[in-house]
Design a protein around this motif. Structure first.
Motif, mmCIF file in Angstrom:
data_model
loop_
_atom_site.group_PDB
_atom_site.id
_atom_site.type_symbol
_atom_site.label_atom_id
_atom_site.label_comp_id
_atom_site.label_asym_id
_atom_site.label_seq_id
_atom_site.Cartn_x
_atom_site.Cartn_y
_atom_site.Cartn_z
ATOM 1 N N LEU A 167 1.775 -11.023 8.000
ATOM 2 C CA LEU A 167 0.453 -11.537 8.385
ATOM 3 C C LEU A 167 -0.668 -10.665 7.842
ATOM 4 O O LEU A 167 -1.687 -11.169 7.352
ATOM 5 N N SER A 168 -0.489 -9.355 7.910
ATOM 6 C CA SER A 168 -1.514 -8.432 7.391
ATOM 7 C C SER A 168 -1.695 -8.601 5.889
ATOM 8 O O SER A 168 -2.822 -8.623 5.374
ATOM 9 N N ALA A 169 -0.580 -8.737 5.176
ATOM 10 C CA ALA A 169 -0.642 -8.934 3.721
ATOM 11 C C ALA A 169 -1.310 -10.274 3.393
ATOM 12 O O ALA A 169 -2.100 -10.373 2.435
ATOM 13 N N ALA A 170 -0.982 -11.311 4.182
ATOM 14 C CA ALA A 170 -1.581 -12.634 3.941
ATOM 15 C C ALA A 170 -3.086 -12.594 4.137
ATOM 16 O O ALA A 170 -3.852 -13.172 3.336
ATOM 17 N N VAL A 171 -3.552 -11.918 5.194
ATOM 18 C CA VAL A 171 -4.980 -11.788 5.431
ATOM 19 C C VAL A 171 -5.661 -11.076 4.257
ATOM 20 O O VAL A 171 -6.723 -11.512 3.778
ATOM 21 N N ALA A 172 -5.037 -10.008 3.771
ATOM 22 C CA ALA A 172 -5.607 -9.265 2.636
ATOM 23 C C ALA A 172 -5.641 -10.111 1.379
ATOM 24 O O ALA A 172 -6.539 -9.943 0.532
ATOM 25 N N GLN A 173 -4.693 -11.054 1.246
ATOM 26 C CA GLN A 173 -4.647 -11.909 0.059
ATOM 27 C C GLN A 173 -5.477 -13.179 0.214
ATOM 28 O O GLN A 173 -5.492 -14.021 -0.683
ATOM 29 N N ILE A 174 -6.148 -13.316 1.355
ATOM 30 C CA ILE A 174 -7.163 -14.364 1.504
ATOM 31 C C ILE A 174 -8.539 -13.784 1.188
ATOM 32 O O ILE A 174 -9.288 -14.319 0.388
ATOM 33 N N LYS A 175 -8.837 -12.668 1.850
ATOM 34 C CA LYS A 175 -10.129 -12.006 1.666
ATOM 35 C C LYS A 175 -9.922 -10.514 1.822
ATOM 36 O O LYS A 175 -9.637 -10.038 2.918
ATOM 37 N N LEU A 176 -10.017 -9.792 0.726
ATOM 38 C CA LEU A 176 -9.626 -8.390 0.702
ATOM 39 C C LEU A 176 -10.465 -7.540 1.651
ATOM 40 O O LEU A 176 -9.957 -6.573 2.227
ATOM 41 N N ASN A 177 -11.732 -7.885 1.814
ATOM 42 C CA ASN A 177 -12.593 -7.079 2.685
ATOM 43 C C ASN A 177 -12.689 -7.639 4.092
ATOM 44 O O ASN A 177 -13.687 -7.459 4.789
#
Length: 202
Positions: A190-200
């Motif tokens: 989930l954390s990786a997915a969030v970062a790959q939606i919007k890095l900031n």
């Protein structure tokens, strides 16, 4: 010396027989309350989403960008784009696989689903933490009202980011002390997915 008064066996059996009925009654009330809250919020969300139009056109930007992506244009290489590949994969799933129309109405119905889902996840999280459906329902309603700003930018990836970030603490409530690995793996995904939606995001 007097004898202690005790309830006859019949009275104890009567109390025991009432417990399942009371539990069933409480569960029915909880279910009806949740369904009424969801239906009311859905109607309010529908009204707000289809009656609010902002002077800036972020919605048009995302509609146009999604269309270019589905037509096969190469993002990042040929078209500069701020948001990550998980967002584009979601666009592919919603509009290509599930065939949701890529229109203003389609985008607003997706936003309606995101809005209600966010409220439901927040409510479920609070219910897990408090073991009370009343607090969970209260959290759902308060979260729904707090997220009202989502109507200003239908289709914006911020909704997906919020869902991913809210699922992280919810997942943590299911981690069993004897089986840590599956829960922590899911939190990592989930954390990786969030970062790959919007890095900031954050």
């Amino acid at each position: 010396m007097g004898r202690l008064a005790t309830d006859p066996p019949a009275a104890r059996d009567t109390r025991k027989s009432h417990r399942p009925a009371k539990l069933k009654h409480d569960n029915t009330i909880a279910l009806l309350g949740c369904l009424l809250a969801i239906a009311s919020c859905a109607l309010l969300a529908f009204y707000l989403l289809f009656s609010t139009f902002m002077p800036y056109d972020d919605e048009g930007l995302f509609l146009r960008a999604n269309l270019l992506f589905l037509e096969g244009h190469h993002f990042y290489r040929d078209i500069p784009w701020t948001y990550g590949p998980v967002y584009l994969a979601t666009v592919q799933l919603l509009h290509d696989v599930l065939q949701i129309p890529l229109t203003n109405s389609g985008l607003r119905f997706i936003t309606l689903g995101v809005w209600l889902s966010l409220g439901a996840i927040c409510g479920w999280l609070v219910q897990r933490l408090t073991q009370s459906w009343r607090w969970g329902l209260t959290a759902f309603l308060l979260s729904f009202l707090y997220l009202e700003a989502i109507v200003k930018e239908p289709g914006h990836p911020q909704g997906l980011v919020a869902i991913g970030m809210t699922l992280i603490p919810l997942t943590a409530t299911f981690i069993h002390p004897g089986r840590l690995l599956p829960g922590w793996l899911l939190i990592g995904v989930l954390s990786a997915a969030v970062a790959q939606i919007k890095l900031n995001a954050g």
